[in-house]
Design a protein around this motif. Sequence first.
Motif, PDB file in Angstrom:
ATOM      1  N   LEU A   1       0.330  -1.040   0.037  1.00  0.00           N
ATOM      2  CA  LEU A   1       0.061   0.153  -0.185  1.00  0.00           C
ATOM      3  C   LEU A   1       1.050   1.318  -0.151  1.00  0.00           C
ATOM      4  CD1 LEU A   1      -2.991   0.726   0.049  1.00  0.00           C
ATOM      5  CD2 LEU A   1      -2.405   1.766   2.826  1.00  0.00           C
ATOM      6  N   PHE A   2       2.034   1.393   0.911  1.00  0.00           N
ATOM      7  CA  PHE A   2       2.246   2.581   0.670  1.00  0.00           C
ATOM      8  C   PHE A   2       3.411   2.908  -0.515  1.00  0.00           C
ATOM      9  CE2 PHE A   2       3.489   2.591   5.916  1.00  0.00           C
ATOM     10  CZ  PHE A   2       2.759   3.486   5.763  1.00  0.00           C
ATOM     11  N   THR A   3       4.147   1.680  -1.377  1.00  0.00           N
ATOM     12  CA  THR A   3       4.833   2.192  -2.523  1.00  0.00           C
ATOM     13  C   THR A   3       3.952   1.704  -3.428  1.00  0.00           C
ATOM     14  OG1 THR A   3       6.189  -0.421  -2.079  1.00  0.00           O
ATOM     15  CG2 THR A   3       6.284   0.378  -4.093  1.00  0.00           C
ATOM     16  N   SER A   4       2.073   1.405  -3.374  1.00  0.00           N
ATOM     17  CA  SER A   4       1.686   2.044  -4.392  1.00  0.00           C
ATOM     18  C   SER A   4       1.378   3.710  -4.467  1.00  0.00           C
ATOM     19  CB  SER A   4       0.316   1.288  -4.121  1.00  0.00           C
ATOM     20  OG  SER A   4       0.701  -0.005  -4.909  1.00  0.00           O
TER      21      SER A   4
ATOM     22  N   GLY B   1      14.345   9.486  13.820  1.00  0.00           N
ATOM     23  CA  GLY B   1      14.991   8.821  14.197  1.00  0.00           C
ATOM     24  C   GLY B   1      14.041   7.414  13.594  1.00  0.00           C
ATOM     25  N   TYR B   2      13.430   7.381  12.708  1.00  0.00           N
ATOM     26  CA  TYR B   2      12.749   6.254  11.576  1.00  0.00           C
ATOM     27  C   TYR B   2      13.385   6.022  10.243  1.00  0.00           C
ATOM     28  CZ  TYR B   2       8.766   6.850  13.952  1.00  0.00           C
ATOM     29  OH  TYR B   2       7.818   7.235  15.201  1.00  0.00           O
ATOM     30  N   LYS B   3      13.677   4.884   9.627  1.00  0.00           N
ATOM     31  CA  LYS B   3      14.742   4.758   8.822  1.00  0.00           C
ATOM     32  C   LYS B   3      13.730   4.677   8.046  1.00  0.00           C
ATOM     33  CE  LYS B   3      17.237   0.350  10.498  1.00  0.00           C
ATOM     34  NZ  LYS B   3      17.819  -1.041  10.028  1.00  0.00           N
ATOM     35  N   SER B   4      15.174   5.279   6.379  1.00  0.00           N
ATOM     36  CA  SER B   4      13.124   5.159   5.202  1.00  0.00           C
ATOM     37  C   SER B   4      12.587   4.177   5.300  1.00  0.00           C
ATOM     38  CB  SER B   4      14.476   6.148   4.550  1.00  0.00           C
ATOM     39  OG  SER B   4      15.081   7.054   4.865  1.00  0.00           O
ATOM     40  N   PHE B   5      11.941   4.165   4.055  1.00  0.00           N
ATOM     41  CA  PHE B   5      10.336   3.468   3.597  1.00  0.00           C
ATOM     42  C   PHE B   5      11.580   2.305   2.629  1.00  0.00           C
ATOM     43  CE2 PHE B   5       7.570   1.725   0.969  1.00  0.00           C
ATOM     44  CZ  PHE B   5       7.021   0.903   1.905  1.00  0.00           C
ATOM     45  N   PRO B   6      12.024   1.681   2.257  1.00  0.00           N
ATOM     46  CA  PRO B   6      12.840   1.106   0.997  1.00  0.00           C
ATOM     47  C   PRO B   6      11.518   1.107  -0.204  1.00  0.00           C
ATOM     48  CG  PRO B   6      11.638  -0.238   2.768  1.00  0.00           C
ATOM     49  CD  PRO B   6      11.030   0.486   3.150  1.00  0.00           C
ATOM     50  N   GLN B   7      10.967   2.509  -0.719  1.00  0.00           N
ATOM     51  CA  GLN B   7      10.372   2.321  -1.823  1.00  0.00           C
ATOM     52  C   GLN B   7      11.195   2.127  -2.861  1.00  0.00           C
ATOM     53  OE1 GLN B   7       7.732   3.576  -2.117  1.00  0.00           O
ATOM     54  NE2 GLN B   7       6.783   3.623  -4.152  1.00  0.00           N
ATOM     55  N   ALA B   8      12.196   2.276  -2.991  1.00  0.00           N
ATOM     56  CA  ALA B   8      13.281   1.934  -4.053  1.00  0.00           C
ATOM     57  C   ALA B   8      13.864   0.660  -4.375  1.00  0.00           C
ATOM     58  CB  ALA B   8      14.375   2.334  -4.349  1.00  0.00           C
ATOM     59  N   GLU B   9      13.324   0.092  -2.578  1.00  0.00           N
ATOM     60  CA  GLU B   9      14.455  -1.844  -3.007  1.00  0.00           C
ATOM     61  C   GLU B   9      12.788  -2.865  -2.986  1.00  0.00           C
ATOM     62  OE1 GLU B   9      15.308   0.921  -0.768  1.00  0.00           O
ATOM     63  OE2 GLU B   9      17.093   0.782   0.050  1.00  0.00           O
ATOM     64  N   ASN B  10      11.563  -1.885  -3.267  1.00  0.00           N
ATOM     65  CA  ASN B  10      10.589  -2.098  -3.089  1.00  0.00           C
ATOM     66  C   ASN B  10      10.005  -2.270  -4.532  1.00  0.00           C
ATOM     67  OD1 ASN B  10       9.826  -3.144  -0.235  1.00  0.00           O
ATOM     68  ND2 ASN B  10       8.386  -0.937  -0.636  1.00  0.00           N
TER      69      ASN B  10
ATOM     70  N   ASP C   1      12.082  -3.018  -6.834  1.00  0.00           N
ATOM     71  CA  ASP C   1      13.124  -3.162  -7.541  1.00  0.00           C
ATOM     72  C   ASP C   1      12.762  -5.116  -7.390  1.00  0.00           C
ATOM     73  OD1 ASP C   1      14.554  -1.713  -8.520  1.00  0.00           O
ATOM     74  OD2 ASP C   1      15.520  -1.706  -6.611  1.00  0.00           O
ATOM     75  N   ALA C   2      12.195  -5.005  -6.118  1.00  0.00           N
ATOM     76  CA  ALA C   2      11.758  -6.430  -6.089  1.00  0.00           C
ATOM     77  C   ALA C   2       9.981  -6.771  -6.772  1.00  0.00           C
ATOM     78  CB  ALA C   2      11.100  -6.674  -4.263  1.00  0.00           C
ATOM     79  N   LEU C   3       9.535  -5.801  -6.699  1.00  0.00           N
ATOM     80  CA  LEU C   3       8.642  -6.032  -8.126  1.00  0.00           C
ATOM     81  C   LEU C   3       9.050  -5.609  -9.551  1.00  0.00           C
ATOM     82  CD1 LEU C   3       6.151  -3.285  -7.004  1.00  0.00           C
ATOM     83  CD2 LEU C   3       5.447  -5.487  -6.801  1.00  0.00           C
ATOM     84  N   GLU C   4      10.109  -5.508 -10.350  1.00  0.00           N
ATOM     85  CA  GLU C   4      10.801  -5.751 -10.776  1.00  0.00           C
ATOM     86  C   GLU C   4      11.437  -7.278 -11.285  1.00  0.00           C
ATOM     87  OE1 GLU C   4      11.304  -4.424 -14.818  1.00  0.00           O
ATOM     88  OE2 GLU C   4      11.057  -2.894 -13.239  1.00  0.00           O
ATOM     89  N   GLN C   5      11.431  -7.472  -9.971  1.00  0.00           N
ATOM     90  CA  GLN C   5      11.616  -8.979  -9.685  1.00  0.00           C
ATOM     91  C   GLN C   5      11.182 -10.368  -9.937  1.00  0.00           C
ATOM     92  OE1 GLN C   5      15.236  -8.908  -7.325  1.00  0.00           O
ATOM     93  NE2 GLN C   5      16.332  -6.813  -8.099  1.00  0.00           N
ATOM     94  N   GLY C   6      10.007 -10.089  -9.912  1.00  0.00           N
ATOM     95  CA  GLY C   6       8.075 -10.384  -9.988  1.00  0.00           C
ATOM     96  C   GLY C   6       8.182 -10.868  -8.428  1.00  0.00           C
ATOM     97  N   GLN C   7       9.091 -10.130  -7.517  1.00  0.00           N
ATOM     98  CA  GLN C   7       8.171 -10.779  -6.123  1.00  0.00           C
ATOM     99  C   GLN C   7       7.775  -9.628  -5.612  1.00  0.00           C
ATOM    100  OE1 GLN C   7      12.777 -10.275  -4.225  1.00  0.00           O
ATOM    101  NE2 GLN C   7      12.592 -12.504  -5.581  1.00  0.00           N
ATOM    102  N   TRP C   8       6.828  -9.532  -4.134  1.00  0.00           N
ATOM    103  CA  TRP C   8       6.045  -9.048  -3.800  1.00  0.00           C
ATOM    104  C   TRP C   8       7.529  -7.818  -2.653  1.00  0.00           C
ATOM    105  CZ3 TRP C   8       2.165  -7.066  -6.118  1.00  0.00           C
ATOM    106  CH2 TRP C   8       1.699  -8.493  -6.586  1.00  0.00           C
TER     107      TRP C   8
ATOM    108  N   ALA D   1      -2.148 -15.021  -6.855  1.00  0.00           N
ATOM    109  CA  ALA D   1      -1.474 -14.057  -8.212  1.00  0.00           C
ATOM    110  C   ALA D   1      -0.184 -13.543  -8.620  1.00  0.00           C
ATOM    111  CB  ALA D   1      -1.803 -13.358  -8.201  1.00  0.00           C
ATOM    112  N   LYS D   2       0.472 -14.324  -9.108  1.00  0.00           N
ATOM    113  CA  LYS D   2       2.069 -13.525  -9.965  1.00  0.00           C
ATOM    114  C   LYS D   2       1.856 -12.063 -10.124  1.00  0.00           C
ATOM    115  CE  LYS D   2       5.650 -14.556 -12.745  1.00  0.00           C
ATOM    116  NZ  LYS D   2       6.671 -15.313 -12.091  1.00  0.00           N
ATOM    117  N   VAL D   3       2.994 -11.474  -9.427  1.00  0.00           N
ATOM    118  CA  VAL D   3       3.467 -10.345  -9.799  1.00  0.00           C
ATOM    119  C   VAL D   3       3.336 -10.067 -11.250  1.00  0.00           C
ATOM    120  CG1 VAL D   3       5.350  -7.961  -9.580  1.00  0.00           C
ATOM    121  CG2 VAL D   3       5.120  -9.885  -7.864  1.00  0.00           C
TER     122      VAL D   3
END
Length: 462
Positions: free
Chosen positions: A47-50, A87-96, A98-105, A433-435
């Motif tokens: 949801l965050f990524t989208s 005080g918080y780690k940055s949300f891994p938007q780029a990593e997420n 990249d995961a979708l690009e590789q067919g992973q949720w 469902a597959k990515v």
Amino acid sequence: MQKNIAALFDKTMAAASLTSNTLADVFSKETHRFTITGLSRSGKSMLFTSLVTMLKSRSEEGYACLPLLRYLPPSQVLDIRIEPIEGYKSFPQAENLDALEQGQWPAATEEAFGFKLIVRLKQTASIKRHVLPHTDIVFEFIDYPGEWITDIPMLSKTYAQWSDSAWAQLSGGPQQHFAHDWKQVVNSFDFEQPPTPERIQHLVHAYRQYLIEAKRQGISLLQPGSFLLDSSDFDWQSFGFTPLPSSITSDVSHPWYKAFEQHFGAFQDKWLAPLKQSIFKETDKQIILVDLFEGLNHSRQHLYQLKETLSHLADTFVYGQSSWFSRNVLKKEQIGKVAFVATKADLIPVSQRENLLSLLTQITEGARARFTDKPIEFEHFLVSAIEVTDKGSTPQAIRYKNSDGAYVESTFEPVPSALKEMEEGAHFPVPHAKVPADFKARILAGKGLDRLLQFLLGKGEQ
């Protein structure tokens, strides 16, 4: 008129004590802090990524997504940027992505993330345009593991109360089917032996194995959920505890009771209390994500437990609208708007979504009862952060790529609109469902996020 004057006086008095840098912020910056609350597997990361992808594509690339979001008209957006929250780690938007690009949720959330999404709008009012040419709309998002949320109610219990409650839960309801091995360990354990670190670890590891298996089987109410994540700051290996039989918890002089009561107190003081203070109260808008499909896919008992879990969850936050003065000067926040969101709505045909919304409304009854006599606005939404399915050949069917990559069609029986409509022992299969290869286009085609944001940001409108 008197109210307007009073409101202006409050802002003027507050501004008098501010520096020139923060003065501009007070009048040209509007901050909305969201906490997205969801249990494990409820779809927070996606949801965050989208959401970030949609807002950036809408303003920077001119995509016609989020059509019902009137609060941020694209023609007025000057720029949009992402910044960290201290005080918080940055949300891994780029990593997420990249995961979708590789067919992973995207990976499940296992630690707290925070980020600011800053949208700069040009002023349209004639007077403001000359004094302050732009307004910054700041979205502060906090994302944290769903496993933590179920632990917060433990703050209000003694060790004996929690132990008896946890023992009752794993002896009944859907948990009982997965607690057999744990109960065998307890029944064969010699509690006459002193609670040495080695014996405590033996019990804690056995109980943790039960928690892991129960989570895998779709159980939502698991405590301590923090023991499931290595990222938790609490040292559960050294200060772990488990529920014990009432024959032990009823004897406050028992060495095992004393040891676990001490560890339970450390868990409350060193982990839960700071956690609640730093994350769970610093918000003015709450999105509660609910994965109804996890329950539908298992049993009616799972759905009843989800209802119970959400009821406990509602006690976690401080509810009630906060004024401009308390938000900006006193720095106190109370939640004024709550959105209950059923995620992954694209996994069933459009013809079944009215039933899904009705089921969501019943599942949230206990949580909403906590709002009685409080100035809370709430609404229910169906959301698909990414449209992974297509229309089928009939109104009762959808098409999608399964985990093997084959494009298949599934036809559905009616989704129950109420818990009583789901027979005991029945379950509702959910497609895996597959990515999709065109994941970005399908993110931009996601449904429901525009209505959700409009409700949370708008002034009493949707």
